[in-house]
Design an enzyme around this catalytic site. Structure first.
Site, mmCIF file in Angstrom:
data_model
loop_
_atom_site.group_PDB
_atom_site.id
_atom_site.type_symbol
_atom_site.label_atom_id
_atom_site.label_comp_id
_atom_site.label_asym_id
_atom_site.label_seq_id
_atom_site.Cartn_x
_atom_site.Cartn_y
_atom_site.Cartn_z
ATOM 1 C CB SER A 206 -0.898 0.023 1.232
ATOM 2 O OG SER A 206 -1.468 1.317 1.358
ATOM 3 C CG HIS B 292 -3.821 -1.664 -1.444
ATOM 4 N ND1 HIS B 292 -4.907 -2.476 -1.682
ATOM 5 C CD2 HIS B 292 -4.217 -0.792 -0.480
ATOM 6 C CE1 HIS B 292 -5.919 -2.116 -0.897
ATOM 7 N NE2 HIS B 292 -5.522 -1.094 -0.161
ATOM 8 C CG ASP C 57 -5.257 2.452 0.795
ATOM 9 O OD1 ASP C 57 -6.173 1.617 0.790
ATOM 10 O OD2 ASP C 57 -4.099 2.203 1.186
ATOM 11 C CG MET D 261 -8.531 7.248 2.234
ATOM 12 S SD MET D 261 -7.601 7.466 3.752
ATOM 13 C CE MET D 261 -6.693 5.922 3.788
ATOM 14 C CG HIS E 65 -9.214 -0.015 -0.343
ATOM 15 N ND1 HIS E 65 -8.621 -0.105 0.901
ATOM 16 C CD2 HIS E 65 -10.550 -0.102 -0.119
ATOM 17 C CE1 HIS E 65 -9.557 -0.229 1.820
ATOM 18 N NE2 HIS E 65 -10.730 -0.221 1.239
ATOM 19 C CG MET F 180 -11.391 3.184 2.062
ATOM 20 S SD MET F 180 -9.865 3.279 3.017
ATOM 21 C CE MET F 180 -8.691 3.327 1.671
ATOM 22 C CG MET G 92 -11.502 -2.698 5.327
ATOM 23 S SD MET G 92 -9.959 -2.373 4.456
ATOM 24 C CE MET G 92 -9.046 -1.396 5.653
ATOM 25 C CG ASP H 169 -6.054 -2.645 3.404
ATOM 26 O OD1 ASP H 169 -4.990 -2.285 3.935
ATOM 27 O OD2 ASP H 169 -6.736 -1.885 2.666
#
Ligand code: DX5
Ligand code: ZN
Length: 218
Positions: free
Chosen positions: A7, A32, A34, A36, A65, A67, A136, A174
């Site tokens: 990540s 990975h 992320d 957000m 990913h 979010m 998660m 994760d």
């Protein structure tokens, strides 16, 4: 097959492209990423322009990913900038199947994620519809948190549900995963391992090698 997905949330952003190339060369198959939005999770990370830019740094699979609230609004954008797998949160989507269909219509793989407080059973209707389930193992939102021990039985439950349906779907984990505790999640049935701090704190190349030694012997 067991796969490592470093990540980049814990990477050094002043040399992000180099760090991605380094974990690629060391053998990590996924990267990975992320995303957000400050609403679904408290923090804000990065989005389309960053992904577009780092797409030039590696041919490895971009494991994005999301979010973000109401993810269907942005699926096309993430597909366009180079996402290969697009994972979104069950809790964030009013119509989960519509998001899965959207991702597949763009030729991308769909992942479905649940937060630690969400019942595993809520995944049930979608198990044969997605390419990956992301369990998660911390509350989403920040890197560097401690692994929640109750996650082990949740991973086991997800793998059991899949096996009962004769599905070999990937199970990703994760949050808070290091070489010291990765065996426990592999044993519980996870096969796609995200690690941020565990890879990028210290020497990323050495950390990837240590992870892969474990992942490849399992
Ligand atoms: C947390 C993110 C993770 C995070 C993991 O919301 O989804 O991918 O980067 O970081 P570590 O491995 O440091 O817990
Ligand atoms: Zn993540």
């Amino acid at each position: 097959m067991n796969i490592l997905s470093p990540s980049i949330l814990s990477a050094d952003f002043t040399v992000l492209g180099e760090q991605i190339a380094e974990v690629d060369r060391a053998g990590a198959r996924y990267i990975h990423i992320d995303v957000m939005d400050g609403i679904f999770v408290p923090s804000i990370s990065y989005g389309m322009p960053v992904i577009k830019s780092i797409r030039k740094a590696t041919q490895r699979v971009f494991d994005v990913h999301l979010m973000i609230t109401d993810p269907i609004r942005y699926i096309e954008d993430f597909a366009e900038v180079g996402a290969d797998i697009i994972t979104f949160h069950l809790e964030a989507a009013p119509d989960v199947q519509a998001v899965i269909d959207k991702i597949h219509s763009l030729g991308k793989k769909a992942g479905l994620s649940i937060k630690p407080g969400t019942e595993v059973k809520e995944l049930e209707p979608f198990l044969d519809k997605v390419d990956m389930i992301l369990v998660m193992t911390v509350e989403p939102g920040f890197g560097g948190q401690s692994f929640i021990p109750e996650s082990i039985s949740r991973i086991r439950e997800v793998r059991k549900m899949l096996v009962e349906k004769n599905l070999s779907t990937d199970v990703e984990v994760d949050g808070g995963i290091y070489t010291e505790n990765v065996n426990a999640v592999l044993e519980a049935g996870a096969n796609v391992i995200v690690s941020g701090s565990g890879v990028f704190k210290g020497n990323p190349k050495e950390n990837v090698k240590k992870f892969l030694e474990i992942l490849e012997t399992e």
